[in-house]
Motif scaffolding. Structure first.
Motif, PDB file in Angstrom:
ATOM      1  N   TRP A 331      -4.917 -17.322   8.934  1.00 11.58           N
ATOM      2  CA  TRP A 331      -4.301 -16.921   7.468  1.00 11.58           C
ATOM      3  C   TRP A 331      -4.768 -16.091   6.506  1.00 11.58           C
ATOM      4  O   TRP A 331      -5.776 -16.115   5.137  1.00 11.58           O
ATOM      5  N   PRO A 332      -5.355 -14.789   7.047  1.00  5.02           N
ATOM      6  CA  PRO A 332      -6.187 -14.024   6.043  1.00  5.02           C
ATOM      7  C   PRO A 332      -5.168 -13.066   5.170  1.00  5.02           C
ATOM      8  O   PRO A 332      -3.633 -13.191   6.015  1.00  5.02           O
ATOM      9  N   LEU A 333      -5.911 -13.493   3.799  1.00  8.35           N
ATOM     10  CA  LEU A 333      -4.854 -12.960   2.622  1.00  8.35           C
ATOM     11  C   LEU A 333      -4.941 -11.303   2.255  1.00  8.35           C
ATOM     12  O   LEU A 333      -6.716 -10.681   2.749  1.00  8.35           O
ATOM     13  N   ARG A 334      -4.347 -10.627   2.431  1.00  8.54           N
ATOM     14  CA  ARG A 334      -4.618  -8.637   1.746  1.00  8.54           C
ATOM     15  C   ARG A 334      -5.112  -8.916  -0.276  1.00  8.54           C
ATOM     16  O   ARG A 334      -4.425 -10.024   0.086  1.00  8.54           O
ATOM     17  N   VAL A 335      -6.004  -8.119   0.140  1.00  5.31           N
ATOM     18  CA  VAL A 335      -6.413  -7.938  -1.189  1.00  5.31           C
ATOM     19  C   VAL A 335      -6.128  -7.505  -1.797  1.00  5.31           C
ATOM     20  O   VAL A 335      -6.652  -5.817  -1.291  1.00  5.31           O
ATOM     21  N   GLY A 336      -6.133  -7.488  -2.927  1.00  5.86           N
ATOM     22  CA  GLY A 336      -6.533  -6.352  -4.173  1.00  5.86           C
ATOM     23  C   GLY A 336      -6.982  -6.017  -4.910  1.00  5.86           C
ATOM     24  O   GLY A 336      -6.943  -7.441  -5.845  1.00  5.86           O
ATOM     25  N   VAL A 337      -7.752  -5.134  -5.542  1.00  3.44           N
ATOM     26  CA  VAL A 337      -8.828  -5.518  -6.820  1.00  3.44           C
ATOM     27  C   VAL A 337      -8.054  -4.192  -8.065  1.00  3.44           C
ATOM     28  O   VAL A 337      -7.671  -3.119  -7.998  1.00  3.44           O
ATOM     29  N   PHE A 338      -8.168  -4.601  -9.581  1.00  4.16           N
ATOM     30  CA  PHE A 338      -7.023  -4.222 -10.748  1.00  4.16           C
ATOM     31  C   PHE A 338      -8.282  -4.036 -11.503  1.00  4.16           C
ATOM     32  O   PHE A 338      -9.409  -4.817 -11.830  1.00  4.16           O
ATOM     33  N   ASP A 339      -8.359  -3.371 -12.482  1.00  6.64           N
ATOM     34  CA  ASP A 339      -9.435  -3.241 -13.486  1.00  6.64           C
ATOM     35  C   ASP A 339      -9.259  -4.347 -15.098  1.00  6.64           C
ATOM     36  O   ASP A 339      -7.724  -5.134 -14.537  1.00  6.64           O
ATOM     37  N   ALA A 340      -9.366  -4.623 -16.094  1.00 11.38           N
ATOM     38  CA  ALA A 340      -8.803  -4.735 -16.448  1.00 11.38           C
ATOM     39  C   ALA A 340      -7.867  -5.172 -17.597  1.00 11.38           C
ATOM     40  O   ALA A 340      -7.622  -5.746 -17.960  1.00 11.38           O
ATOM     41  N   SER A 341      -7.071  -3.839 -17.676  1.00  9.22           N
ATOM     42  CA  SER A 341      -6.031  -3.633 -18.199  1.00  9.22           C
ATOM     43  C   SER A 341      -4.878  -3.527 -17.077  1.00  9.22           C
ATOM     44  O   SER A 341      -4.161  -3.660 -17.006  1.00  9.22           O
ATOM     45  N   GLY A 342      -5.457  -4.439 -15.948  1.00  8.07           N
ATOM     46  CA  GLY A 342      -4.717  -4.549 -15.101  1.00  8.07           C
ATOM     47  C   GLY A 342      -4.256  -3.522 -13.837  1.00  8.07           C
ATOM     48  O   GLY A 342      -2.622  -3.257 -12.923  1.00  8.07           O
ATOM     49  N   ARG A 343      -4.999  -2.455 -14.133  1.00  6.40           N
ATOM     50  CA  ARG A 343      -4.474  -0.746 -13.641  1.00  6.40           C
ATOM     51  C   ARG A 343      -5.233  -0.673 -11.642  1.00  6.40           C
ATOM     52  O   ARG A 343      -6.345  -1.336 -11.575  1.00  6.40           O
ATOM     53  N   PRO A 344      -4.210  -0.890 -10.965  1.00  7.92           N
ATOM     54  CA  PRO A 344      -5.173  -0.702  -9.727  1.00  7.92           C
ATOM     55  C   PRO A 344      -6.250   0.088  -9.239  1.00  7.92           C
ATOM     56  O   PRO A 344      -6.800   1.162  -9.599  1.00  7.92           O
ATOM     57  N   LYS A 345      -7.648  -0.403  -9.254  1.00  7.87           N
ATOM     58  CA  LYS A 345      -8.649   0.422  -9.118  1.00  7.87           C
ATOM     59  C   LYS A 345      -8.631   0.735  -8.142  1.00  7.87           C
ATOM     60  O   LYS A 345      -8.435   1.021  -6.737  1.00  7.87           O
ATOM     61  N   GLU A 346      -9.739   2.279  -8.212  1.00  8.65           N
ATOM     62  CA  GLU A 346      -9.777   3.595  -7.513  1.00  8.65           C
ATOM     63  C   GLU A 346     -10.982   3.933  -7.176  1.00  8.65           C
ATOM     64  O   GLU A 346     -11.498   3.446  -7.879  1.00  8.65           O
ATOM     65  N   GLY A 347     -11.610   4.911  -6.619  1.00  5.36           N
ATOM     66  CA  GLY A 347     -13.306   5.492  -6.323  1.00  5.36           C
ATOM     67  C   GLY A 347     -13.818   4.597  -5.305  1.00  5.36           C
ATOM     68  O   GLY A 347     -13.494   3.996  -4.018  1.00  5.36           O
ATOM     69  N   PRO A 348     -15.770   4.596  -5.213  1.00  4.66           N
ATOM     70  CA  PRO A 348     -15.869   4.046  -4.555  1.00  4.66           C
ATOM     71  C   PRO A 348     -15.772   2.182  -4.429  1.00  4.66           C
ATOM     72  O   PRO A 348     -15.484   1.459  -4.315  1.00  4.66           O
ATOM     73  N   THR A 349     -16.268   2.624  -2.767  1.00  8.14           N
ATOM     74  CA  THR A 349     -15.266   1.081  -2.532  1.00  8.14           C
ATOM     75  C   THR A 349     -16.981   0.010  -2.019  1.00  8.14           C
ATOM     76  O   THR A 349     -18.220   1.143  -2.345  1.00  8.14           O
ATOM     77  N   GLU A 350     -16.796  -1.057  -1.282  1.00  5.95           N
ATOM     78  CA  GLU A 350     -17.952  -1.826  -1.110  1.00  5.95           C
ATOM     79  C   GLU A 350     -18.003  -2.696  -0.260  1.00  5.95           C
ATOM     80  O   GLU A 350     -16.441  -3.358  -0.282  1.00  5.95           O
ATOM     81  N   ILE A 351     -18.021  -3.174  -0.211  1.00  6.98           N
ATOM     82  CA  ILE A 351     -18.426  -4.728   1.437  1.00  6.98           C
ATOM     83  C   ILE A 351     -18.478  -5.516   0.310  1.00  6.98           C
ATOM     84  O   ILE A 351     -19.402  -6.258  -0.148  1.00  6.98           O
TER      85      ILE A 351
END
Length: 447
Positions: A331-351
């Protein structure tokens, strides 16, 4: 509209809803976890189901209430023309409260009590018998009378398991139904129909997530062939075949696959006579109608490192994503990351590992994912969680149930929310834990 374009529109609506939820305070420091359900996505799934089965065979589509037993969700589906499949007294009462008429229900519990059978018989609710002992119980309750509603027998075609054993219900030793490949079983089923004019349906459900479409079709074909054999001997006794649900959901990306159209195409190849109009078809889809339209959003409370691994600690773990935490490969889930304003985060990544709040080491909703850098105050979104994740709360650590909101996005891009379920308060958690009986054991000890 193609499946791909529908998926893109759904993704756009979800992004807008997350931003709006942050703006309105539905998710934030005081509400660190929330469920969001895309109403338009749900209705589009119902339309796709109706379209796929359109043809000469009459069809009754029922929603498997176990996938999301929330009354406002059930009412939405009732208004969209669905029936409801229930498997417990609680689900039955939820469906009735949502507005489903008795004639739009199918009762499928494998452990129906005498009282539950009496209720179904008194109100003409369709139900499927699980075994011969239950059949004998209904014999006694009817006492020679005709039944007011359809009654079927669940059979296990024993066609084997899919990739997830716990989700496969047509194995050799499954707890469900009459095992057709056991010695003498088919003859016993035919004899049961010969002796009981009130039996008029067969039911087969092979499984759900992890079950490929050809396996599901193989099981349905076994039920169809048995229906043909019974009708050849007894006349047009069986009038309906309940083919269950079980369409797998794609948890890898945004696309809807397989589709209901794919499923029906496979069934038409494997069981062409199923669709010629001689049988009413009953379906019991659940997860596939809601999963892609749901999102669990949670605030990141802390970030840290351990053994070279980055960890984001959130407020959504096993209490809402129980299956994912305990069976992450299935049951893997896709994950999204958003900033504190609710906007999708972009830029550098990390594991990073995405951790929940529960007090055990395995409380992880995602492990080793490459994601935009996660910081305290960000919002993590767990996608494809519209089925089971909202309504099947796990009360580990006495964590309260989160609020659930439905949303629609207008042509102008404005998002409107409707409360589906209020967040459970900590006080309510305490009350549910026996607060009114706080002195009971102390008093017992004193006597």
């Amino acid at each position: 509209m193609t499946s791909g374009s529908a998926a893109r529109r759904r993704s756009t609506r979800r992004t807008a809803a997350l931003a709006r939820a942050v703006e309105e305070g539905l998710i934030g420091p005081s509400s660190p976890v929330v469920g969001l359900l895309d109403v338009d996505g749900v209705l589009a799934a119902v339309d796709a189901l109706d379209e796929a089965f359109r043809g000469p065979a009459p069809v009754q589509h029922t929603f498997a209430a176990k996938a999301c037993g929330l009354v406002p969700v059930l009412r939405l589906l009732a208004e969209a023309g669905m029936g409801c499949e229930v498997a417990s007294p609680g689900e039955l009462e939820q469906a009735l409260a949502a507005g489903f008429g008795y004639d739009r229900l199918v009762f499928d519990s494998p452990a129906k009590t005498v009282g539950e059978l009496e209720f179904a018989l008194a109100h003409g609710i369709a139900f499927n018998l699980d075994n011969f002992q239950e059949m004998a119980r209904v014999d006694r309750l009817l006492a020679g009378r005709s039944a007011a509603g359809p009654i079927g027998l669940r059979v296990n075609p024993q066609v084997g398991a899919g990739a997830i054993g716990a989700m496969s219900t047509a194995t050799a030793t499954s707890k469900f139904g009459v095992a057709l490949r056991d010695p003498g079983a088919v003859d016993a089923v035919i004899d049961a129909f010969a002796r009981r004019p009130w039996l008029n349906r067969l039911h087969a459900h092979v499984g759900s997530q992890g079950c490929p479409l050809p396996l599901i079709a193989q099981g349905i074909r076994a039920a169809y062939e048995l229906a043909e054999r019974i009708n050849e001997r007894l006349g047009h006794r069986i009038t309906g075949i309940d083919i269950g649900g079980g369409l797998p959901v794609n948890f890898e990306d945004e696309d809807d696959r397989p589709t209901y159209a794919d499923h029906v195409a496979g069934l038409r190849d494997a069981v062409p006579g199923l669709f010629d109009g001689r049988y009413t078809l009953i379906t019991e889809f659940g997860r596939s109608l809601l999963a892609k339209s749901g999102t669990i959003a949670t605030v990141v409370e802390y970030t840290k490192s351990a053994g070279g691994r980055r960890i984001a600690v959130t407020h959504a773990g096993a209490q809402v994503a129980t299956r994912t935490v305990f069976m992450p490969d299935a049951w893997p889930l896709r994950v999204g990351v958003f900033d504190a304003s609710g906007r999708p985060k972009e830029g550098p990544t990390e594991i990073v590992d995405i951790a929940g709040p529960c007090c055990f080491a395995g409380d992880l909703t995602a492990t080793g994912r490459e994601l935009p850098v996660v910081e305290p105050g960000d919002v993590v979104a767990l996608h494809d969680t519209g089925a089971y994740y909202f309504s099947s709360h796990f009360s580990y650590n006495s964590l309260p149930r989160p609020a659930v909101y439905g949303y629609r996005t207008g042509a102008d891009g404005r998002v409107r929310f409707a409360l589906v379920r209020e967040a459970q308060s900590v006080r309510e958690v305490v009350e549910e834990s026996g607060l009114a009986q706080a002195d009971a054991l102390v008093a017992l000890r004193a006597t």
